[in-house]
Write a protein that holds these residues in place. Structure first.
Motif, short mmCIF file in Angstrom:
data_model
loop_
_atom_site.label_atom_id
_atom_site.label_comp_id
_atom_site.label_asym_id
_atom_site.label_seq_id
_atom_site.Cartn_x
_atom_site.Cartn_y
_atom_site.Cartn_z
N ALA A 143 -21.85 -34.07 7.16
CA ALA A 143 -22.97 -34.87 7.67
C ALA A 143 -23.70 -35.57 6.51
N GLY A 144 -23.80 -34.90 5.38
CA GLY A 144 -24.41 -35.51 4.20
C GLY A 144 -23.63 -36.72 3.73
N ILE A 145 -22.30 -36.62 3.76
CA ILE A 145 -21.45 -37.73 3.36
C ILE A 145 -21.70 -38.93 4.28
N VAL A 146 -21.75 -38.69 5.57
CA VAL A 146 -22.02 -39.76 6.54
C VAL A 146 -23.39 -40.38 6.28
N GLY A 147 -24.40 -39.53 6.07
CA GLY A 147 -25.76 -40.02 5.86
C GLY A 147 -25.92 -40.81 4.58
N VAL A 148 -25.34 -40.32 3.50
CA VAL A 148 -25.46 -41.03 2.22
C VAL A 148 -24.66 -42.33 2.26
N ARG A 149 -23.49 -42.31 2.89
CA ARG A 149 -22.72 -43.55 3.01
C ARG A 149 -23.55 -44.61 3.76
N ALA A 150 -24.20 -44.22 4.84
CA ALA A 150 -25.02 -45.16 5.59
C ALA A 150 -26.17 -45.69 4.74
N ALA A 151 -26.79 -44.81 3.95
CA ALA A 151 -27.89 -45.24 3.09
C ALA A 151 -27.40 -46.19 2.00
N ILE A 152 -26.20 -45.93 1.46
CA ILE A 152 -25.61 -46.83 0.46
C ILE A 152 -25.38 -48.20 1.08
N GLU A 153 -24.78 -48.23 2.25
CA GLU A 153 -24.49 -49.49 2.93
C GLU A 153 -25.76 -50.26 3.26
N ALA A 154 -26.85 -49.53 3.56
CA ALA A 154 -28.13 -50.16 3.87
C ALA A 154 -28.92 -50.51 2.61
N ARG A 155 -28.39 -50.14 1.45
CA ARG A 155 -29.08 -50.35 0.16
C ARG A 155 -30.45 -49.68 0.16
N THR A 157 -32.92 -46.78 -1.05
CA THR A 157 -33.12 -45.90 -2.20
C THR A 157 -34.09 -44.75 -1.91
N ALA A 158 -34.55 -44.64 -0.69
CA ALA A 158 -35.51 -43.59 -0.34
C ALA A 158 -34.82 -42.22 -0.31
N PRO A 159 -35.57 -41.18 -0.71
CA PRO A 159 -35.00 -39.83 -0.60
C PRO A 159 -34.69 -39.51 0.87
N ARG A 160 -33.60 -38.82 1.09
CA ARG A 160 -33.26 -38.39 2.44
C ARG A 160 -34.11 -37.17 2.79
N ALA A 161 -34.48 -37.05 4.04
CA ALA A 161 -35.30 -35.91 4.49
C ALA A 161 -34.58 -34.60 4.28
N THR A 162 -33.24 -34.61 4.29
CA THR A 162 -32.48 -33.37 4.14
C THR A 162 -32.13 -33.07 2.68
N SER A 163 -32.56 -33.90 1.75
CA SER A 163 -32.26 -33.68 0.35
C SER A 163 -32.92 -32.39 -0.13
N PRO A 164 -32.19 -31.54 -0.88
CA PRO A 164 -32.78 -30.28 -1.34
C PRO A 164 -33.98 -30.49 -2.25
N SER A 165 -34.04 -31.62 -2.96
CA SER A 165 -35.13 -31.82 -3.90
C SER A 165 -36.39 -32.40 -3.27
#
Length: 170
Positions: A143-155, A157-165
């Protein structure tokens, strides 16, 4: 879990520090992990270096700082063998580390606006996703791969809500 006597104390110390981070004591967790890193050195046990760097990256909300530790984790994984991983936990295979390591690097690069490099790493994460185990952990990484790929395609740069940091600045 099977562990050799020399392995258990270091992994136990890493686990204790990670637990502090999960409890919200991120500054103390970082400090303890950095002390362990100093003891290990850059040529220390690759399992310990990979594990420690992977978790230390999660304790840095700034993507550039997290990226440094994620790259160190990936480098350590390159020196790690299945035999060594299996000494820590029976059946543990290094191939299963790579999807998460590349995912984290892709996410940090994305947050830094390096979208082409991020796309390269998310592609590597996806290519290696077959090595993920079935179940919650594998599902989370996929699911992280899908989410990050979508964020990359959308350009984006915001932190994802599920990011551990997220929320670990303390």
């Amino acid at each position: 879990m099977t562990a050799t006597p020399a392995v258990a104390p270091t992994m136990d110390a890493i686990t204790a520090a990670v637990t502090l981070g999960h409890e919200g004591q991120t500054a103390r967790a970082r400090q303890e992990l950095l002390a362990i890193w100093e003891d290990l050195g850059v040529l220390g046990d690759p399992l310990h270096r990979c594990t420690l760097a992977h978790y230390l990256a999660d304790l840095h909300p700034e993507p550039a700082e997290a990226l440094v530790w994620d790259v160190r984790a990936l480098d350590a994984a390159g020196a790690l063998t299945d035999d060594r991983a299996g000494e820590h936990h029976a059946g543990l295979a290094v191939a299963g580390f790579y999807p998460s390591l590349h995912l984290n690097i892709a996410d940090n690069l994305r947050r830094l606006g390096a979208f082409d490099a991020a796309a390269e790493h998310i592609g590597k994460a996806d290519e290696r996703a077959a090595a993920l185990p079935p179940g919650a952990y594998g599902d989370m990484i996929r699911a992280g791969i899908v989410g990050v790929r979508a964020a990359i395609e959308a350009r984006d740069t915001a932190p994802r809500a599920t990011s551990p940091s997220v929320g670990s600045a303390g």
